[in-house]
Design a protein around this motif. Structure first.
Motif, PDB file in Angstrom:
ATOM      1  N   LYS A 315      65.845   4.890 -45.947  1.00 18.06           N
ATOM      2  CA  LYS A 315      66.725   5.343 -47.010  1.00 18.06           C
ATOM      3  C   LYS A 315      66.245   4.828 -48.362  1.00 18.06           C
ATOM      4  N   VAL A 316      66.172   5.727 -49.326  1.00 22.08           N
ATOM      5  CA  VAL A 316      65.932   5.315 -50.706  1.00 22.08           C
ATOM      6  C   VAL A 316      67.303   4.951 -51.264  1.00 22.08           C
ATOM      7  N   LEU A 325      68.219   9.184 -50.773  1.00 26.25           N
ATOM      8  CA  LEU A 325      67.754  10.091 -49.725  1.00 26.25           C
ATOM      9  C   LEU A 325      67.472   9.309 -48.450  1.00 26.25           C
ATOM     10  N   ALA A 326      67.525   9.993 -47.315  1.00 29.49           N
ATOM     11  CA  ALA A 326      67.203   9.382 -46.022  1.00 29.49           C
ATOM     12  C   ALA A 326      66.179  10.248 -45.300  1.00 29.49           C
ATOM     13  N   PHE A 327      65.147   9.603 -44.732  1.00 34.66           N
ATOM     14  CA  PHE A 327      64.094  10.300 -44.010  1.00 34.66           C
ATOM     15  C   PHE A 327      64.024   9.755 -42.584  1.00 34.66           C
ATOM     16  N   SER A 340      60.437  14.282 -40.735  1.00 33.20           N
ATOM     17  CA  SER A 340      60.724  15.386 -41.650  1.00 33.20           C
ATOM     18  C   SER A 340      60.392  14.938 -43.063  1.00 33.20           C
ATOM     19  N   GLU A 341      59.738  15.825 -43.816  1.00 33.94           N
ATOM     20  CA  GLU A 341      59.399  15.510 -45.206  1.00 33.94           C
ATOM     21  C   GLU A 341      60.559  15.805 -46.146  1.00 33.94           C
ATOM     22  N   GLU A 342      61.602  16.438 -45.628  1.00 35.01           N
ATOM     23  CA  GLU A 342      62.777  16.756 -46.427  1.00 35.01           C
ATOM     24  C   GLU A 342      63.814  15.651 -46.276  1.00 35.01           C
ATOM     25  N   GLY A 343      64.125  14.992 -47.365  1.00 36.27           N
ATOM     26  CA  GLY A 343      65.105  13.925 -47.311  1.00 36.27           C
ATOM     27  C   GLY A 343      66.530  14.443 -47.324  1.00 36.27           C
ATOM     28  N   MET A 344      67.398  13.760 -46.602  1.00 33.03           N
ATOM     29  CA  MET A 344      68.819  14.107 -46.585  1.00 33.03           C
ATOM     30  C   MET A 344      69.525  13.303 -47.672  1.00 33.03           C
ATOM     31  N   GLU A 345      70.213  13.982 -48.576  1.00 31.69           N
ATOM     32  CA  GLU A 345      70.874  13.280 -49.679  1.00 31.69           C
ATOM     33  C   GLU A 345      72.095  12.528 -49.173  1.00 31.69           C
TER      34      GLU A 345
END
Length: 387
Positions: A315-316, A325-327, A340-345
């Protein structure tokens, strides 16, 4: 600009002469007095004083900058090498290029989550030649808990960059660039800091890793004021090292149990509507980052590594250039890899909460024949003294 001479400011000659006669020679001298004090001292009217002060303020005030000009300056700094790519594309994109130079980046999470694995990969990347995306320099790795593994480092190298690490000479050169310190106490670490500062220049050090800061201070002082006092000095010194050397500085931090009267939110975060101080927020996690709020404010980037229902996430949690964001990620023979390269907000308390639910044990990577062929079996790279 406050020391700009009045004689260099295009004031009307008559009023400039009065300033000179009254020994008001700099902008600071003039602006330190009130309008009425200047009227009395200069023996002039209010209109003349206000006109002179307006012109002086205009000449010494910093110029305005537009959002566009600030953005252009930021991109220029990034183009000149302001960030170090981690190799995790989604995370690097969120951080505008990777781990920033000149500031503290923190990795925080429970034991076994992959903090040291991340540090090993970053250290390896920094030692690589620039054509492979590295910094082509040395790394000072402060191994507080004796978790550094040269075998695991070479495992990551062989799997990630076989063209380099399959050659014995190149593998030895890359591994030899990582200088490992193992202080046994906070006082010993304190003595090493000045030595590290000198080494940053003399040994072409391009990255500093401290794994972990919390382990250095745990046990030496109790929680609270007595613990924070010595830590404050170390925080300031490490930050000055980052700013002085303009290299990425990565520090790991541990977690601790959350007290009943604590919340995972920082004091400056706004509560949701309908919530009151008497209504505690409910969290699935009871873990918070160690070292306290002073340390949290000192780091520029905070990456939280956690586990939820057996899945690991990076998590950023804190960044001036990215939303939270979380990866999802897992640990492989080549190190940490994003699923996944798409982070979850993330929103609300979820940003700072730390989960450790159903954490699977880290994969045990066994020593392969490659290590023995390379001559690294059982070898460690420990630097007792930096020269």
């Amino acid at each position: 600009m406050a020391n700009k001479l009045i004689s260099e400011i295009p004031l009307p000659k008559s009023i400039a002469n009065v300033f000179a006669a009254r020994n008001i020679s700099t902008a600071k001298d003039a602006l330190s007095l009130t309008e009425f004090e200047l009227m009395e001292l200069l023996d002039v009217g209010l209109r003349e004083v206000r006109s002179a002060l307006s012109l002086i303020s205009e000449m010494v005030a910093p110029p305005y900058q537009t959002a566009l000009s600030l953005m252009e300056q930021r991109f220029e700094k990034e183009h000149l090498g302001g960030h170090f790519p981690t190799g995790l594309k989604g995370l690097d994109a969120a951080l505008c290029g990777g781990i920033p130079f000149g500031v503290l980046t923190e990795l925080v999470g429970p034991a076994g989550i992959g903090k040291t694995q991340f540090c090993l990969k970053l250290s390896l990347l920094a030692s690589l030649p620039t054509k492979y995306g590295g910094l082509d320099g040395r790394v000072v790795y402060v191994d507080v808990e004796s978790k550094f593994s040269s075998k695991r480092l070479l495992e990551i190298g062989l799997r990630s960059f076989p063209e380099i690490f399959q050659m014995k000479e190149m593998a030895q050169e890359m591994a030899g660039r990582i200088l490992v310190l193992r202080p046994t106490s906070l006082s010993e670490f304190t003595q090493s800091l000045e030595q590290i500062k000198v080494s940053l220049l003399q040994n072409q050090v391009k990255m500093l890793v401290i794994d972990s800061m919390a382990a250095l201070v745990s046990g030496e002082h109790e929680q609270g004021v007595r613990r924070q006092q010595p830590l404050s000095w170390h925080i300031s010194f490490i930050k000055s090292l980052a700013e002085f050397s303009r290299i990425p500085v990565v520090v790991t931090n541990q977690v601790r149990s959350q007290n009943h009267d604590e919340t995972s939110q920082y004091p400056f975060q706004v509560q949701n509507r309908g919530e009151t101080n008497e209504t505690p927020t409910r969290y699935d996690s009871h873990l918070v980052a160690a070292l306290g709020i002073h340390w949290a404010h000192s780091v520029t980037i905070r990456l939280v590594l956690e586990a939820r229902s057996g899945q690991r996430f990076i998590k950023v949690a804190k960044s001036p250039m990215s939303p939270p964001l979380a990866f999802p990620y897992h640990i492989t023979s080549s190190g940490i890899s994003l699923l996944s390269e798409e982070g979850m907000e993330l929103m609300g308390p979820e940003i700072n909460s730390i989960h450790c639910q159903g954490l699977l044990p880290t994969i045990a990577f066994t020593e392969s024949e490659d290590y023995q062929l390379l001559g690294f079996s059982g070898r460690t790279f420990v630097m007792e003294n930096i020269h």
